[in-house]
Write a protein that holds these residues in place. Structure first.
Motif, mmCIF file in Angstrom:
data_model
loop_
_atom_site.group_PDB
_atom_site.id
_atom_site.type_symbol
_atom_site.label_atom_id
_atom_site.label_comp_id
_atom_site.label_asym_id
_atom_site.label_seq_id
_atom_site.Cartn_x
_atom_site.Cartn_y
_atom_site.Cartn_z
ATOM 1 N N VAL A 128 0.847 -1.192 0.000
ATOM 2 C CA VAL A 128 0.000 0.000 0.000
ATOM 3 C C VAL A 128 0.887 1.248 0.000
ATOM 4 N N ARG A 129 0.560 2.194 -0.845
ATOM 5 C CA ARG A 129 1.319 3.448 -0.949
ATOM 6 C C ARG A 129 1.018 4.351 0.231
ATOM 7 N N GLY B 49 -3.197 3.528 6.042
ATOM 8 C CA GLY B 49 -3.766 3.981 7.300
ATOM 9 C C GLY B 49 -2.671 4.487 8.213
ATOM 10 N N ARG B 50 -3.071 5.099 9.300
ATOM 11 C CA ARG B 50 -2.085 5.744 10.184
ATOM 12 C C ARG B 50 -1.126 4.777 10.861
ATOM 13 N N ASP B 51 -1.455 3.481 10.881
ATOM 14 C CA ASP B 51 -0.580 2.504 11.526
ATOM 15 C C ASP B 51 0.367 1.790 10.573
ATOM 16 N N ASP C 28 2.336 -4.586 18.266
ATOM 17 C CA ASP C 28 3.029 -4.739 19.544
ATOM 18 C C ASP C 28 2.085 -4.917 20.728
ATOM 19 N N ARG C 29 0.787 -4.719 20.484
ATOM 20 C CA ARG C 29 -0.228 -4.956 21.511
ATOM 21 C C ARG C 29 -1.581 -5.142 20.834
ATOM 22 N N GLN C 30 -2.524 -5.727 21.548
ATOM 23 C CA GLN C 30 -3.853 -5.942 20.978
ATOM 24 C C GLN C 30 -4.618 -4.628 20.978
ATOM 25 N N ARG C 31 -5.039 -4.213 19.785
ATOM 26 C CA ARG C 31 -5.817 -2.981 19.635
ATOM 27 C C ARG C 31 -6.340 -2.893 18.203
ATOM 28 N N LEU C 32 -7.108 -1.849 17.917
ATOM 29 C CA LEU C 32 -7.626 -1.583 16.582
ATOM 30 C C LEU C 32 -6.556 -0.860 15.769
ATOM 31 N N TYR C 33 -6.209 -1.394 14.598
ATOM 32 C CA TYR C 33 -5.206 -0.805 13.704
ATOM 33 C C TYR C 33 -5.884 -0.295 12.443
#
Length: 75
Positions: free
Chosen positions: A24-25, A30-32, A41-46
């Protein structure tokens, strides 16, 4: 958006994000995402992609061993 978790036992893992068969360019990432890769590095929404307008295409995710994904959503 996708909830991701690192490999069991700690540490981090990576997910490669491809759009249309290519990394992806930056303009569509997305911001992550950095250079087509998400570091988990941890469980979360990416946030994986941020498309400026509706369209069609194929989103492919390539998970490193042990990285887990849950609950894929569009926002």
């Amino acid at each position: 958006f996708l909830v991701l978790a690192p490999p069991p036992g700690g540490g981090s893992g990576a997910v490669r994000v491809l759009l249309g068969g290519r990394p992806v360019r930056a303009a569509s990432a997305g911001r992550d995402v950095r250079s087509g890769v998400v570091t988990v590095d941890r469980q979360r929404l990416y946030e994986l992609v941020d498309l400026r307008r509706p369209g069609s295409g194929e989103l492919e995710l390539r998970f490193a061993d042990g990285v887990r994904g849950y609950v894929f959503t569009f926002g």
